[in-house]
Design a protein around this motif. Sequence first.
Motif, PDB file in Angstrom:
ATOM      1  N   UNK A   1       0.850  -1.191   0.000  1.00 21.10           N
ATOM      2  CA  UNK A   1       0.000   0.000   0.000  1.00 21.10           C
ATOM      3  C   UNK A   1       0.887   1.243   0.000  1.00 21.10           C
ATOM      4  N   UNK A   2       0.526   2.237  -0.799  1.00 19.31           N
ATOM      5  CA  UNK A   2       1.190   3.544  -0.747  1.00 19.31           C
ATOM      6  C   UNK A   2       0.117   4.574  -0.396  1.00 19.31           C
ATOM      7  N   UNK A   3       0.297   5.233   0.754  1.00 20.26           N
ATOM      8  CA  UNK A   3      -0.710   6.149   1.286  1.00 20.26           C
ATOM      9  C   UNK A   3      -0.157   7.572   1.234  1.00 20.26           C
ATOM     10  N   UNK A   4      -0.980   8.531   0.817  1.00 18.64           N
ATOM     11  CA  UNK A   4      -0.557   9.928   0.865  1.00 18.64           C
ATOM     12  C   UNK A   4      -1.780  10.806   1.081  1.00 18.64           C
ATOM     13  N   UNK A   5      -1.523  12.065   1.481  1.00 14.26           N
ATOM     14  CA  UNK A   5      -2.630  13.000   1.648  1.00 14.26           C
ATOM     15  C   UNK A   5      -2.761  13.499   3.066  1.00 14.26           C
ATOM     16  N   UNK A   6      -3.889  14.133   3.332  1.00 14.81           N
ATOM     17  CA  UNK A   6      -4.139  14.753   4.634  1.00 14.81           C
ATOM     18  C   UNK A   6      -5.166  13.945   5.414  1.00 14.81           C
ATOM     19  N   UNK A   7      -5.071  14.032   6.731  1.00 16.68           N
ATOM     20  CA  UNK A   7      -5.997  13.296   7.590  1.00 16.68           C
ATOM     21  C   UNK A   7      -6.462  14.210   8.729  1.00 16.68           C
ATOM     22  N   UNK A   8      -7.707  14.086   9.181  1.00 18.25           N
ATOM     23  CA  UNK A   8      -8.176  14.926  10.290  1.00 18.25           C
ATOM     24  C   UNK A   8      -7.366  14.664  11.563  1.00 18.25           C
ATOM     25  N   UNK A   9      -7.031  15.751  12.285  1.00 19.11           N
ATOM     26  CA  UNK A   9      -6.283  15.596  13.552  1.00 19.11           C
ATOM     27  C   UNK A   9      -7.189  15.876  14.746  1.00 19.11           C
ATOM     28  N   UNK A  10      -7.909  16.998  14.680  1.00 15.72           N
ATOM     29  CA  UNK A  10      -8.781  17.347  15.807  1.00 15.72           C
ATOM     30  C   UNK A  10      -9.882  18.278  15.305  1.00 15.72           C
ATOM     31  N   UNK A  11     -10.790  18.617  16.199  1.00 14.84           N
ATOM     32  CA  UNK A  11     -11.846  19.582  15.892  1.00 14.84           C
ATOM     33  C   UNK A  11     -11.694  20.795  16.791  1.00 14.84           C
ATOM     34  N   UNK A  12     -12.017  21.967  16.260  1.00 13.55           N
ATOM     35  CA  UNK A  12     -12.054  23.162  17.113  1.00 13.55           C
ATOM     36  C   UNK A  12     -13.454  23.747  17.033  1.00 13.55           C
ATOM     37  N   UNK A  13     -13.773  24.636  17.955  1.00 12.32           N
ATOM     38  CA  UNK A  13     -15.084  25.305  17.872  1.00 12.32           C
ATOM     39  C   UNK A  13     -14.919  26.789  18.145  1.00 12.32           C
ATOM     40  N   UNK A  14     -15.737  27.580  17.471  1.00 13.49           N
ATOM     41  CA  UNK A  14     -15.621  29.034  17.637  1.00 13.49           C
ATOM     42  C   UNK A  14     -16.564  29.520  18.728  1.00 13.49           C
TER      43      UNK A  14
ATOM     44  N   UNK B   1       3.093   7.252   3.514  1.00 13.01           N
ATOM     45  CA  UNK B   1       3.220   6.013   4.273  1.00 13.01           C
ATOM     46  C   UNK B   1       3.207   4.836   3.317  1.00 13.01           C
ATOM     47  N   UNK B   2       3.968   3.829   3.657  1.00 10.00           N
ATOM     48  CA  UNK B   2       3.918   2.602   2.865  1.00 10.00           C
ATOM     49  C   UNK B   2       3.679   1.428   3.796  1.00 10.00           C
ATOM     50  N   UNK B   3       2.896   0.499   3.345  1.00 13.33           N
ATOM     51  CA  UNK B   3       2.645  -0.718   4.129  1.00 13.33           C
ATOM     52  C   UNK B   3       2.949  -1.921   3.246  1.00 13.33           C
ATOM     53  N   UNK B   4       3.631  -2.877   3.809  1.00 12.49           N
ATOM     54  CA  UNK B   4       3.866  -4.141   3.114  1.00 12.49           C
ATOM     55  C   UNK B   4       3.338  -5.265   3.983  1.00 12.49           C
TER      56      UNK B   4
ATOM     57  N   UNK C   1      -0.647 -17.488   8.857  1.00  9.16           N
ATOM     58  CA  UNK C   1      -0.111 -16.371   9.626  1.00  9.16           C
ATOM     59  C   UNK C   1       0.331 -15.279   8.684  1.00  9.16           C
ATOM     60  N   UNK C   2       0.647 -14.120   9.247  1.00  7.16           N
ATOM     61  CA  UNK C   2       1.057 -13.012   8.400  1.00  7.16           C
ATOM     62  C   UNK C   2       1.832 -11.972   9.165  1.00  7.16           C
ATOM     63  N   UNK C   3       2.413 -11.070   8.392  1.00  4.70           N
ATOM     64  CA  UNK C   3       3.207  -9.988   8.969  1.00  4.70           C
ATOM     65  C   UNK C   3       2.969  -8.742   8.133  1.00  4.70           C
ATOM     66  N   UNK C   4       2.629  -7.650   8.796  1.00  3.38           N
ATOM     67  CA  UNK C   4       2.389  -6.392   8.111  1.00  3.38           C
ATOM     68  C   UNK C   4       3.295  -5.340   8.729  1.00  3.38           C
ATOM     69  N   UNK C   5       3.941  -4.540   7.889  1.00  3.57           N
ATOM     70  CA  UNK C   5       4.861  -3.549   8.448  1.00  3.57           C
ATOM     71  C   UNK C   5       4.690  -2.178   7.797  1.00  3.57           C
ATOM     72  N   UNK C   6       4.658  -1.162   8.642  1.00  4.15           N
ATOM     73  CA  UNK C   6       4.730   0.241   8.254  1.00  4.15           C
ATOM     74  C   UNK C   6       5.852   0.836   9.084  1.00  4.15           C
ATOM     75  N   UNK C   7       6.284   2.040   8.787  1.00 11.63           N
ATOM     76  CA  UNK C   7       7.437   2.552   9.531  1.00 11.63           C
ATOM     77  C   UNK C   7       7.124   2.730  11.021  1.00 11.63           C
ATOM     78  N   UNK C   8       5.843   2.894  11.351  1.00  7.06           N
ATOM     79  CA  UNK C   8       5.504   3.103  12.766  1.00  7.06           C
ATOM     80  C   UNK C   8       4.517   2.043  13.292  1.00  7.06           C
ATOM     81  N   UNK C   9       4.284   0.983  12.527  1.00  6.59           N
ATOM     82  CA  UNK C   9       3.271   0.000  12.948  1.00  6.59           C
ATOM     83  C   UNK C   9       3.628  -1.373  12.389  1.00  6.59           C
TER      84      UNK C   9
END
Lengths: 71, 397
Positions: free
Chosen positions: B78-91, B107-110, B129-137
């Motif tokens: 998998x090759x992942x790119x783009x923006x993701x929601x972090x939090x919500x604010x309110x006025x 991000x890349x996942x194999x 069985x299986x093994x999945x790896x990302x740089x942080x997971x």
Amino acid sequence: MQTFKVSLFIGLIISTVACSEVPARQRGNLALPQMALTPDAQESALRQHTFLSKEAASGGYGGTGGGCGCN
Amino acid sequence: MSKRKNTKLINRLTCAALALPGLMHEASAARVEETYDVDVQYGHYEESGQRIKVNTFESAFTIPIGNAMTSMFNFVHDAVSGASPIYNSRDAQGKVTQVMSGASIKEERNMIDANIAYFLDQSTLKAGGGYSTEHDYKSKYLNASWSQDFNKKHTTLNLSGSVAFDDIEPTNFNSDCGNKCTKTTEQVLAGVTQVLNKDALLQTNLTFSNSSGYLSDPYKRVIFYDANNVLTTIASDKRPRDRRQWAGLVRYVQHVEDANRAALHADYRFTTDNWGINSHTVDLSWHQPLGEGWEIVPRIRYYTQGKADFYEPTFTGTPTNTPNYSSDYRLAGFGVVSGGLKLTKTLSSSKPLQYLKLNAGIEYFDHKSRYELGGNDSGSFADFKYYLFTASVNLKF
């Protein structure tokens, strides 16, 4: 919750009895590829993995492979 | 009908009747593979705006071992790119806005997984069985399943279990477990596949999954305001350290002779968990043969979930007085309506290539809070749309 479990258990029992006997020679329709429970396993696995990443629910169909799906 | 044809029919029937979901992968549902199979798939997932895009490549190889065993190897990138929601604010007026990460995620996942299946006359055993790896997971998992025919092969009992061990190494320090967090998930499945009559199948599955350890999202944040609507704290997402989820699934498949041997697939799933989230899913597809190996598959799906007990778009108070808190849009109440179309072409030929199938499909999803079953008036700040395109080739040698 309890009601859900009981209903499901009853469903399992009913599904084993509420049916008619089908001799092997009459099962041709059931063997058609479009009649398989999962006609396209790779596509199904990708869809379930996508849903796991975007929705809180999982399960029922079995696993969806490993990985975070955090984004 | 000749004895050989009869055997073939029974084998194919067994395939249909035993088609249980393995916990890892449904590709080689109980059947004796007498061919070498190669299945290659490309998928493109894309969200509206500048949000996440994923390109995924998958190849699976199924190899017969003698007359009663098969092995399967599966590779995913998998090759992942783009923006993701972090939090919500309110006025000051209480209007909530979703804050994105910026289009900085790359991000890349194999993943590699494998299984071996052993077929007896009326049962199938499978382990994998299986093994999945990302740089942080990183995730390691094992699974096993058993299916047993009885009632003259009208009924198949399916039992399976899996366990996964995940290591999470957030690139930002997390107060919960620093930069080395772990979680464990066990899942068991019990199900029955039933031949109802010569034209219909029913499958009923119940799964229970138990997760423990670090279940938060290290990249999500939560905003706390005081009683005067003044921002006081930006905290890391904090979820309970255990989660138990039940899922019940009923799948019905109906042959329709008068519609050129079409098949209706109708799935309903209910899930509930100890985080307070209940969900319903209805997935319907119509598999319409068109002649000369062509098939078209229209599909619709509706998904709805209630919010987690500890979800709020933003919080009032302080983190120290709140046991768990998350503003992750995936734990909110919402619904998703989707529709898709898929086209396939099957070609049969002589050896060495006995079978070739080409598939291409697209599915479009509309995620909205107001689509939640029973209504939801929290606003549209987290609404988005996405699509999933797939193209694949299936070969049998």
